[in-house]
Design a protein around this motif. Sequence first.
Motif, short mmCIF file in Angstrom:
data_model
loop_
_atom_site.label_atom_id
_atom_site.label_comp_id
_atom_site.label_asym_id
_atom_site.label_seq_id
_atom_site.Cartn_x
_atom_site.Cartn_y
_atom_site.Cartn_z
N LEU B 15 3.78 -16.00 29.41
CA LEU B 15 4.15 -16.03 27.99
C LEU B 15 2.94 -16.28 27.11
O LEU B 15 2.78 -15.66 26.06
CB LEU B 15 5.21 -17.10 27.74
N GLN B 19 1.61 -13.63 24.44
CA GLN B 19 1.56 -14.07 23.05
C GLN B 19 0.18 -13.82 22.43
O GLN B 19 0.07 -13.21 21.37
CB GLN B 19 1.93 -15.55 22.97
N LEU B 23 1.22 -10.06 21.17
CA LEU B 23 2.11 -10.31 20.03
C LEU B 23 1.38 -10.82 18.80
O LEU B 23 1.82 -10.58 17.68
CB LEU B 23 3.20 -11.31 20.44
N ASN B 24 0.26 -11.53 18.98
CA ASN B 24 -0.46 -12.02 17.80
C ASN B 24 -1.13 -10.90 17.02
O ASN B 24 -1.62 -11.11 15.93
CB ASN B 24 -1.53 -13.03 18.21
N ASN B 33 4.75 -11.83 12.65
CA ASN B 33 4.46 -11.86 14.08
C ASN B 33 5.59 -12.57 14.81
O ASN B 33 6.06 -13.59 14.34
CB ASN B 33 3.17 -12.63 14.35
N TYR B 35 6.94 -15.01 17.79
CA TYR B 35 6.37 -16.08 18.61
C TYR B 35 7.24 -16.25 19.85
O TYR B 35 8.06 -17.15 19.93
CB TYR B 35 6.22 -17.37 17.80
N LEU B 36 7.03 -15.36 20.79
CA LEU B 36 7.89 -15.29 21.97
C LEU B 36 7.67 -16.47 22.91
O LEU B 36 8.55 -16.80 23.68
CB LEU B 36 7.61 -13.97 22.70
N TYR B 37 6.51 -17.13 22.81
CA TYR B 37 6.17 -18.14 23.81
C TYR B 37 7.16 -19.29 23.85
O TYR B 37 7.30 -19.96 24.86
CB TYR B 37 4.75 -18.67 23.59
N ILE B 64 -1.69 -22.31 22.87
CA ILE B 64 -1.62 -21.25 21.85
C ILE B 64 -2.57 -21.59 20.70
O ILE B 64 -3.27 -20.72 20.18
CB ILE B 64 -0.17 -21.11 21.33
N HIS B 74 0.98 -25.18 16.33
CA HIS B 74 1.92 -24.73 17.36
C HIS B 74 2.34 -25.91 18.22
O HIS B 74 3.50 -26.00 18.63
CB HIS B 74 1.27 -23.65 18.23
N THR B 152 11.40 -12.83 16.16
CA THR B 152 11.37 -13.60 17.40
C THR B 152 12.72 -13.59 18.10
O THR B 152 12.80 -13.43 19.31
CB THR B 152 10.97 -15.06 17.10
#
Lengths: 273, 168
Positions: B15, B19, B23-24, B33, B35-37, B64, B74, B152
Motif C-alpha cells: 500500500l 500510494q 496514487l500521489n 488524490n 489516499y488508499l493506504y 507516507i 499523515h 478514496t
Amino acid sequence: MQQIINFIIRNKTFLLFLLLFSVSLVFTFQSHSYHKSKFINSANFLTGGVYESFNNISGYFGLKKENKILLEENNRLKSLLINAKTGEFKNVYIDSSILNKNYKYTAAQVSKNSYSLTNNYLTINKGEKDSIKEELGVITSKGIIGIIDKTSKNYSRVRSILNSNIGINAQLKKTDHFGILSWNGKSPYIVQLTDLPKQAPVVVGDTITTGGLSTIFPKGIPIGTVASFKTDETENYFVIDVALFNDMTNVGHVYIIENLDATQISNLNNLDE
Amino acid sequence: MNNTISTNIVRFILLVLVQVLVLNHINFLGYINPYLYILFIILFPIKNNRMLFIFLAFLLGLTIDLFTDSGGVHAAASVTIAYIRPIVLKFSFGAVYEHQTIKFSNTDIGQRLTYFLILILIHHLILFSLEIFNSSKIILILKKTLFSSIFTLILCLLTTILFSRKTK
C-alpha cells in the motif's frame, strides 16, 4: 503513587495515542516553519532510493519531451554563439575569464516532484557527495525551480517555488524595481510577486527575472511573465500574478547553481548587524 | 496466526509503494488524490493488540510523510482513525462487532459503506486541516476533503471487492 500507576495502566491506549498524535503534530508544525523539518524529509537513502529506482523506469516515458527541451536550449545557445562571432556583438570585447566565474553549475535529475500540496518539495539525485549544500539555487533552462533545503549523502530536497514558505527576490526585467516572490497555494502555473513599489511601470506581459539581491540566484534568471496585477490593501505596492515559464508539473533535468562568493557577500552583510 | 501477520506486512509495504509511486501523482482536476493506504487501518484484524495497532498506524502515516515531505500530517490523521476505530466499528456494525466474529467480506454492503466512509472522512479532514493549516482557507479544506474522500472511498471499495477471496 499506586493511583498514578493504575491510571497509566488503565488509560495506556489513550496515552499512547496522545503521545503519538503530539509527536506527529510537532513534525507538522516544524514543517510549517521555515527550515526546521529535521528528520522527516525525502532526502534520505530509503525514500531517495525508492524514488530514483522508480524514476529510472518512468523516466523513459518523458524522453521525447526532455529531448525537445534540450534541443530548444541547444538551439538558443548555438544562436547566441553564432551571433557573438559574426553578428552585432562582433566588436564587443568579452573577457571570458571573468564571465560568470562566480557561479558553478551542476546538472541533476529530479526523481520526485509534487505540485498539488500547499508546501511542495522536489527530490533530486545529487547530494553532499557532489558537493551540494543547503541554500543553493535550482533552475532549468527555462527558469527557476527552487532552493536546496536539505541534503543527504546522495540526494537532496528542493523547496519548490510552489511552497508557501518560499521567498525569492525578483524584479522586473526592464527596470530594477524588485519584490518578493511567493505562492498562494492555488495554481501550479501562477506565482505571486508582492511588495513591488507602485512606481514601477508594470504592463501585462512583462518579463520577471530574479533580482541580484540574494546570494542564491544570479541576477537575470527568467521566472515568468506578468499575467495580471493589482495594488494591495495599502495601495502602495503591486501584487502581481506571474505566469511561470517552467511547467512545474513536468520537470526532468535541472541545474544547481552555487554562488562561489556567497560566504564573502554574507560576511559583508553581517558586518553592519 | 502467522498467515495474518505476513498478510499485513505485505499489505503495509504494497500500500505504501502504490500510494507514493502511483496514487500521489494522479492529481485529478489539479488537486484530487486518493489516499488508499488507509485501507491497511480499515482492514486490520479486529482481534488485536490495540497498542500495537495504534503504533503501526503511526508508522504507516510517518512512512507516507517521509515520502511526501509533509511533516507529520499523515501520521496524525492515521493515528486518530486507528484510535477511534472501535467506536466506528460499534456504530456501523452494531452488535455483531461485540462478538468479534465479523469478516469484512461477509458484511452487508451498506454497513461496510458507512464504516469506510466515516473513517475516510475523519482521516481526510484532519489531513487537509493540518496540511493547509489556515482557517481562512476553510472552503478549500472542505472541498479537498469532500472530493478526495469520494475518490478514496470508490478506490477502497473496488480494491476490497477485487482482492476479496471468495472461498465459499
